[in-house]
Design an enzyme around this catalytic site. Structure first.
Site, PDB file in Angstrom:
ATOM      1  N   ARG A 232       0.868  -1.185   0.000  1.00 51.66           N
ATOM      2  CA  ARG A 232       0.000   0.000   0.000  1.00 51.66           C
ATOM      3  C   ARG A 232       0.897   1.226   0.000  1.00 51.66           C
ATOM      4  NH1 ARG A 232      -3.367  -2.789  -1.561  1.00 51.66           N
ATOM      5  NH2 ARG A 232      -5.441  -3.236  -0.748  1.00 51.66           N
ATOM      6  N   ASP A 256       4.401  -0.361  -7.048  1.00 55.60           N
ATOM      7  CA  ASP A 256       3.136  -0.734  -7.696  1.00 55.60           C
ATOM      8  C   ASP A 256       1.987   0.020  -7.037  1.00 55.60           C
ATOM      9  OD1 ASP A 256       1.606  -2.329  -9.552  1.00 55.60           O
ATOM     10  OD2 ASP A 256       0.873  -3.482  -7.842  1.00 55.60           O
ATOM     11  N   GLU A 261      -2.468   7.555  -4.994  1.00 54.98           N
ATOM     12  CA  GLU A 261      -2.785   6.915  -6.286  1.00 54.98           C
ATOM     13  C   GLU A 261      -4.245   7.052  -6.717  1.00 54.98           C
ATOM     14  OE1 GLU A 261      -1.722   2.801  -5.199  1.00 54.98           O
ATOM     15  OE2 GLU A 261      -3.816   2.256  -5.516  1.00 54.98           O
ATOM     16  N   HIS A 293      -0.600  -0.256  -9.801  1.00 53.30           N
ATOM     17  CA  HIS A 293      -1.347  -1.187  -8.944  1.00 53.30           C
ATOM     18  C   HIS A 293      -1.869  -2.378  -9.753  1.00 53.30           C
ATOM     19  CE1 HIS A 293      -3.502  -1.158  -4.829  1.00 53.30           C
ATOM     20  NE2 HIS A 293      -3.369  -2.397  -5.245  1.00 53.30           N
TER      21      HIS A 293
END
Ligand code: NAD
Length: 328
Positions: A232, A256, A261, A293
């Site tokens: 996260r 990622d 985000e 992600h």
């Protein structure tokens, strides 16, 4: 049950429709928010993903509209106000495990690409540039890899790295005996930070892990450390990481996930102005690789996400426990 899905992409619809037999599913591409919450009128439950806002005010509105179930089609639940859901008698279910290998393998993909610069080599060769200048990587063999959080994904990741011949050190509040048996050495967070050539984050985002990687933790790392985050975004204080990259303390960064985000990742913004200056700065470093992600994005994981979410909904409808309820 009548379920409204938020933040859906074509692949969500494909996988859920393929496996659904009993429920009435409606797919909205908008994210759940204070404004879009009104779309839930007439539904029994909703299905949301990682960046949907499920805060107290949204939950209060959902309860007024008669929503009884929030089905998360993901593992993490840091975006849900559990206390508010509990007060409103709304049940929260999630998909605790779908394919830990999908995320673990994506973390390894980031490591491999950052190290051997395959993304740069691909572009060079396509442009007729066959030079090897500035493509030097390092052997993973015998390097020390630090794993922070050794649950399902951290476990899968640690075992892959052992396969490369790496020494794996780990930190978790609950050490995993089968990893100890396989040769993983558990130690303190400080020692993992100090000893590792590569650090990969696999713990959940909680009050205790918020900005786990910050100015103080970066100071402890070896110069040139590779940091990977597929867990996260807010596990990392991004500004501190930018400073760490500028000072060269951090040698590589693979992300990622990113703290800010939501509203960026999962969307095609190629014709838009990127207003997030921190992300824009990160994108300028030659030793930073960002994916939006996609750790979960495999056939196997999407199949499991659909099947488990639909089973969670069916169990709730029948007044049964699926075992995937998120309790306070
Ligand atoms: P898990 O619950 O199986 O494992 C988490 C581990 O973290 C546990 O062993 C737990 O003891 C440990 N932990 C908890 N608090 C800690 C702390 N303060 N310090 C150190 N360790 C701590 O979860 P998982 O299935 O392995 O998933 C890990 C995380 O990966 C999820 O929380 C989610 O945020 C993230 N995730 C990302 C993607 C993606 O697409 N990138 C997909 C799925 C999950």
């Amino acid at each position: 049950m009548k379920i409204a899905f938020f933040s859906t992409k074509p692949y969500d619809k494909d996988f859920f429709e393929k496996h659904n037999q009993t429920h009435e599913l409606t797919f909205y591409d908008v994210a759940l928010s204070e404004i879009s919450v009104r779309l839930t009128e007439g539904f029994d439950g909703i299905c949301v993903f990682v960046n949907d806002k499920v805060n107290a005010s949204v939950i209060e509105k959902l309860a007024k509209l008669g929503i009884k179930l929030i089905a998360l089609r993901c593992a993490g639940f840091n975006n849900v106000d559990l206390e508010a859901a509990h007060k409103s008698n709304i049940v929260i279910v999630r998909v605790p495990a779908y394919s830990p290998h999908a995320v673990a393998e994506h973390a390894v993909a980031l490591i491999m690409a950052l190290n051997r610069k395959t993304h740069k080599a691909y572009n060079r060769v396509r442009e007729g540039n066959f030079s090897l200048e500035k493509l030097i990587g390092f052997d993973l063999y015998h390097k020390t890899v630090g794993v922070i959080g050794t649950g399902k994904i951290g476990d899968a990741f640690a075992r892959i790295m052992q396969g490369f011949g790496c020494k794996v050190v780990a930190y978790d509040i609950f050490p995993n005996q089968s990893l100890i048996d396989s040769g993983v050495k558990y130690t303190s967070l400080d020692e993992v930070l100090q000893q590792s050539d590569i650090i990969s984050l696999h713990c959940p985002l909680t009050d205790k892990t918020l900005h786990l990687i910050n100015e103080t933790s970066i100071v402890q790392m070896k110069t040139g450390t590779m940091l990977i985050n597929t867990s996260r975004g807010a596990l990392i204080d991004t500004q501190a990481v930018v400073e760490g990259l500028k000072s060269k303390k951090l040698g590589y960064l693979g992300l990622d996930v990113y703290e800010q985000e939501s509203n960026i990742f999962f969307n095609d913004l190629s014709e838009e102005i990127l207003v997030d200056d921190t992300l824009a700065r990160l994108m300028t470093f030659p030793n930073v690789l960002i994916t939006s992600h996609q750790g979960f994005l495999t056939e196997e994981a999407l199949t499991q996400i659909a099947i488990i979410t639909l089973n969670n909904i069916t169990a709730f409808e029948k007044g049964q426990k699926s075992g995937n309820e998120v309790e306070l």
